[in-house]
Design a protein around this motif. Structure first.
Motif, PDB file in Angstrom:
ATOM      1  N   HIS A 159       0.837  -1.191   0.000  1.00  0.00           N
ATOM      2  CA  HIS A 159       0.000   0.000   0.000  1.00  0.00           C
ATOM      3  C   HIS A 159       0.878   1.249   0.000  1.00  0.00           C
ATOM      4  CE1 HIS A 159      -4.087  -1.773   1.472  1.00  0.00           C
ATOM      5  NE2 HIS A 159      -3.596  -2.383   0.417  1.00  0.00           N
ATOM      6  N   ILE A 160       0.467   2.247  -0.784  1.00  0.00           N
ATOM      7  CA  ILE A 160       1.137   3.551  -0.830  1.00  0.00           C
ATOM      8  C   ILE A 160       0.407   4.488   0.117  1.00  0.00           C
ATOM      9  CG2 ILE A 160       1.847   5.475  -2.292  1.00  0.00           C
ATOM     10  CD1 ILE A 160       3.150   2.886  -3.125  1.00  0.00           C
ATOM     11  N   VAL A 161       1.152   5.166   0.991  1.00  0.00           N
ATOM     12  CA  VAL A 161       0.529   6.056   1.970  1.00  0.00           C
ATOM     13  C   VAL A 161       1.231   7.413   1.970  1.00  0.00           C
ATOM     14  CG1 VAL A 161      -0.228   4.167   3.454  1.00  0.00           C
ATOM     15  CG2 VAL A 161       2.017   5.209   3.826  1.00  0.00           C
ATOM     16  N   ALA A 162       0.510   8.437   2.411  1.00  0.00           N
ATOM     17  CA  ALA A 162       1.062   9.786   2.519  1.00  0.00           C
ATOM     18  C   ALA A 162       1.682   9.957   3.893  1.00  0.00           C
ATOM     19  CB  ALA A 162      -0.027  10.830   2.295  1.00  0.00           C
ATOM     20  N   VAL A 163       2.950  10.413   3.921  1.00  0.00           N
ATOM     21  CA  VAL A 163       3.667  10.583   5.186  1.00  0.00           C
ATOM     22  C   VAL A 163       4.421  11.907   5.174  1.00  0.00           C
ATOM     23  CG1 VAL A 163       3.958   8.084   5.491  1.00  0.00           C
ATOM     24  CG2 VAL A 163       5.757   9.412   4.350  1.00  0.00           C
ATOM     25  N   ALA A 164       4.765  12.364   6.363  1.00  0.00           N
ATOM     26  CA  ALA A 164       5.571  13.581   6.516  1.00  0.00           C
ATOM     27  C   ALA A 164       6.148  13.574   7.923  1.00  0.00           C
ATOM     28  CB  ALA A 164       4.716  14.827   6.293  1.00  0.00           C
ATOM     29  N   SER A 165       7.057  14.497   8.193  1.00  0.00           N
ATOM     30  CA  SER A 165       7.572  14.632   9.560  1.00  0.00           C
ATOM     31  C   SER A 165       6.573  15.426  10.388  1.00  0.00           C
ATOM     32  CB  SER A 165       8.924  15.344   9.549  1.00  0.00           C
ATOM     33  OG  SER A 165       8.756  16.697   9.172  1.00  0.00           O
ATOM     34  N   ALA A 166       6.580  15.173  11.693  1.00  0.00           N
ATOM     35  CA  ALA A 166       5.690  15.927  12.585  1.00  0.00           C
ATOM     36  C   ALA A 166       6.019  17.421  12.535  1.00  0.00           C
ATOM     37  CB  ALA A 166       5.825  15.394  14.012  1.00  0.00           C
ATOM     38  N   SER A 167       7.307  17.748  12.351  1.00  0.00           N
ATOM     39  CA  SER A 167       7.693  19.162  12.312  1.00  0.00           C
ATOM     40  C   SER A 167       7.116  19.859  11.081  1.00  0.00           C
ATOM     41  CB  SER A 167       9.217  19.304  12.331  1.00  0.00           C
ATOM     42  OG  SER A 167       9.795  18.690  11.179  1.00  0.00           O
ATOM     43  N   TYR A 168       7.066  19.152   9.950  1.00  0.00           N
ATOM     44  CA  TYR A 168       6.507  19.764   8.741  1.00  0.00           C
ATOM     45  C   TYR A 168       5.005  20.004   8.907  1.00  0.00           C
ATOM     46  CZ  TYR A 168       4.964  20.552   3.968  1.00  0.00           C
ATOM     47  OH  TYR A 168       4.388  21.107   2.855  1.00  0.00           O
ATOM     48  N   MET A 169       4.310  19.069   9.561  1.00  0.00           N
ATOM     49  CA  MET A 169       2.863  19.191   9.705  1.00  0.00           C
ATOM     50  C   MET A 169       2.456  20.149  10.812  1.00  0.00           C
ATOM     51  SD  MET A 169       1.740  17.404   7.265  1.00  0.00           S
ATOM     52  CE  MET A 169      -0.009  17.536   7.676  1.00  0.00           C
ATOM     53  N   ALA A 170       3.403  20.492  11.697  1.00  0.00           N
ATOM     54  CA  ALA A 170       3.077  21.363  12.834  1.00  0.00           C
ATOM     55  C   ALA A 170       2.528  22.708  12.358  1.00  0.00           C
ATOM     56  CB  ALA A 170       4.319  21.593  13.691  1.00  0.00           C
ATOM     57  N   GLY A 171       1.387  23.089  12.895  1.00  0.00           N
ATOM     58  CA  GLY A 171       0.772  24.374  12.573  1.00  0.00           C
ATOM     59  C   GLY A 171       0.011  24.401  11.268  1.00  0.00           C
ATOM     60  N   LYS A 172       0.002  23.291  10.531  1.00  0.00           N
ATOM     61  CA  LYS A 172      -0.721  23.226   9.254  1.00  0.00           C
ATOM     62  C   LYS A 172      -2.069  22.557   9.460  1.00  0.00           C
ATOM     63  CE  LYS A 172       3.302  23.042   6.168  1.00  0.00           C
ATOM     64  NZ  LYS A 172       4.354  23.227   7.171  1.00  0.00           N
ATOM     65  N   ARG A 173      -3.011  22.964   8.660  1.00  0.00           N
ATOM     66  CA  ARG A 173      -4.334  22.324   8.702  1.00  0.00           C
ATOM     67  C   ARG A 173      -4.243  20.932   8.097  1.00  0.00           C
ATOM     68  NH1 ARG A 173      -9.906  24.839   6.099  1.00  0.00           N
ATOM     69  NH2 ARG A 173     -11.312  23.159   6.809  1.00  0.00           N
ATOM     70  N   LYS A 174      -4.689  19.934   8.857  1.00  0.00           N
ATOM     71  CA  LYS A 174      -4.578  18.565   8.388  1.00  0.00           C
ATOM     72  C   LYS A 174      -5.508  18.314   7.197  1.00  0.00           C
ATOM     73  CE  LYS A 174      -3.201  16.535  12.806  1.00  0.00           C
ATOM     74  NZ  LYS A 174      -3.540  15.543  13.873  1.00  0.00           N
ATOM     75  N   PRO A 175      -5.015  17.690   6.151  1.00  0.00           N
ATOM     76  CA  PRO A 175      -5.877  17.390   5.002  1.00  0.00           C
ATOM     77  C   PRO A 175      -6.927  16.347   5.384  1.00  0.00           C
ATOM     78  CG  PRO A 175      -3.773  16.278   4.770  1.00  0.00           C
ATOM     79  CD  PRO A 175      -3.645  17.167   5.961  1.00  0.00           C
ATOM     80  N   ARG A 176      -8.103  16.469   4.786  1.00  0.00           N
ATOM     81  CA  ARG A 176      -9.179  15.513   5.062  1.00  0.00           C
ATOM     82  C   ARG A 176      -9.397  14.551   3.905  1.00  0.00           C
ATOM     83  NH1 ARG A 176     -14.257  18.696   7.462  1.00  0.00           N
ATOM     84  NH2 ARG A 176     -14.853  16.524   7.852  1.00  0.00           N
ATOM     85  N   SER A 177      -8.899  14.913   2.718  1.00  0.00           N
ATOM     86  CA  SER A 177      -9.025  14.050   1.549  1.00  0.00           C
ATOM     87  C   SER A 177      -7.791  14.255   0.670  1.00  0.00           C
ATOM     88  CB  SER A 177     -10.293  14.380   0.759  1.00  0.00           C
ATOM     89  OG  SER A 177     -10.139  15.596   0.045  1.00  0.00           O
TER      90      SER A 177
END
Length: 312
Positions: free
Chosen positions: A162-180
């Motif tokens: 399975h292919i999944v979307a990943v990132a570091s916690a630091s990159y996602m910090a303060g960003k609105r989480k995608p829902r789709s």
């Protein structure tokens, strides 16, 4: 078994396209291969190859003879080898091709247990991201995904990737989480270029309800190596779409997090493939059985599909 060795030299030379390649597969010298083929031609009274300094090609008679004896010779050679192995421990050099990162992460950790169980086998493993010609290149088995199997090959599925979307916690910090997946267009993307086509991989992600949408990241970095993509993602350069076998270790230790839990793309199976022979060499047979056993015990198939490994 002198006549058998002459036939083996002929078949390996025809399959590999040169006496030198056949010699490597048979562990003898090119001169010995050439002499054995010449002796076979003299015994048959037929010229089997057209020889030149650049090329070795079959004559019409050689083509016909190869078609007639190839399968029968393989069966005979396997039978002889099998009888000689019956009362002995599996032994010999085990040549296997596998993906670089996959091999290091999932196959090398199995080596200690395998060698303790089969101490007379010597693994000769090649870490390369390609599907090999097992017979033509002299391999016992291979492990990979996206296989285009030739006739005479068998594939045993180890799990679906399975292919999944990943990132570091630091990159996602303060960003609105995608829902789709469509929301990913607002994020920097660490993209992968397919080495065999030169195109940037595009994925459509799907959830458990059956909804599907394209994952259109904003290209920020483009690599052709999944390990480099993992490293860039951990450095906080953006969101990456990664096969779970590459992502799992970093999701488990927290270096990466899932960006869209519940969404993934099915990239097909990763499989162990080998020649479809009734009498496989003992070293190949026990290797296949061992890998299937270990991957089942470690629940590898669930691990590389799981939505519970790590969530953002």
């Amino acid at each position: 078994m002198q006549a058998l060795s002459h036939l083996e030299c002929f078949v390996k030379s025809a399959e590999s396209g040169s006496f030198s390649a056949a010699a490597r597969l048979l562990a003898i010298t090119p001169a010995a291969v050439s002499k054995n083929v010449a002796r076979l031609e003299a015994a048959l009274g037929v010229r089997l190859f057209q020889r030149s300094t650049r090329k070795l090609s079959l004559t019409e008679g050689g083509e016909h003879f190869l078609h007639q004896i190839s399968a029968a010779l393989t069966t005979l050679a396997d039978a002889v080898h099998h009888v000689s192995e019956q009362d002995r421990q599996p032994a010999g050099t085990l040549r296997v091709s596998m993906g670089q990162a996959f091999g290091r992460a999932y196959m090398v950790p199995l080596l200690d247990a395998f060698l303790r169980r089969y101490p007379a086998i010597v693994p000769d493993w090649r870490f390369e991201n390609r599907q090999v010609d097992l017979i033509g290149e002299g391999f016992d088995a291979g492990i990979g995904g996206g296989l285009d199997l030739k006739p005479g090959m068998v594939a045993r599925e180890l799990g679906r990737i399975h292919i999944v979307a990943v990132a570091s916690a630091s990159y996602m910090a303060g960003k609105r989480k995608p829902r789709s997946p469509s929301d990913l267009s607002a994020f920097d993307g660490i993209m992968r270029r397919a080495s065999h086509t030169g195109r940037i991989n595009q994925y459509s992600l799907r959830n458990a309800a059956g909804d599907a949408a394209a994952a259109d990241l904003r290209p920020r970095v483009i690599f052709d190596d999944p390990e480099a993509i993992c490293q860039a993602a951990m450095m906080g350069l953006g969101v990456a779409l990664l096969p779970m076998p590459f992502a799992v270790p970093w999701l488990q230790n927290g270096a990466l997090v899932r960006v869209l839990p519940g969404w993934s793309a099915d990239a097909g199976p990763v499989s162990l493939y080998y020649p479809a022979k009734k009498l496989l060499p003992a070293r190949t047979r026990v290797f296949v059985d061992f890998v299937i056993e270990q991957f089942r015990e470690r629940d590898f198939a669930r691990l590389i599909q799981s939505d519970k490994v790590a969530r953002a």
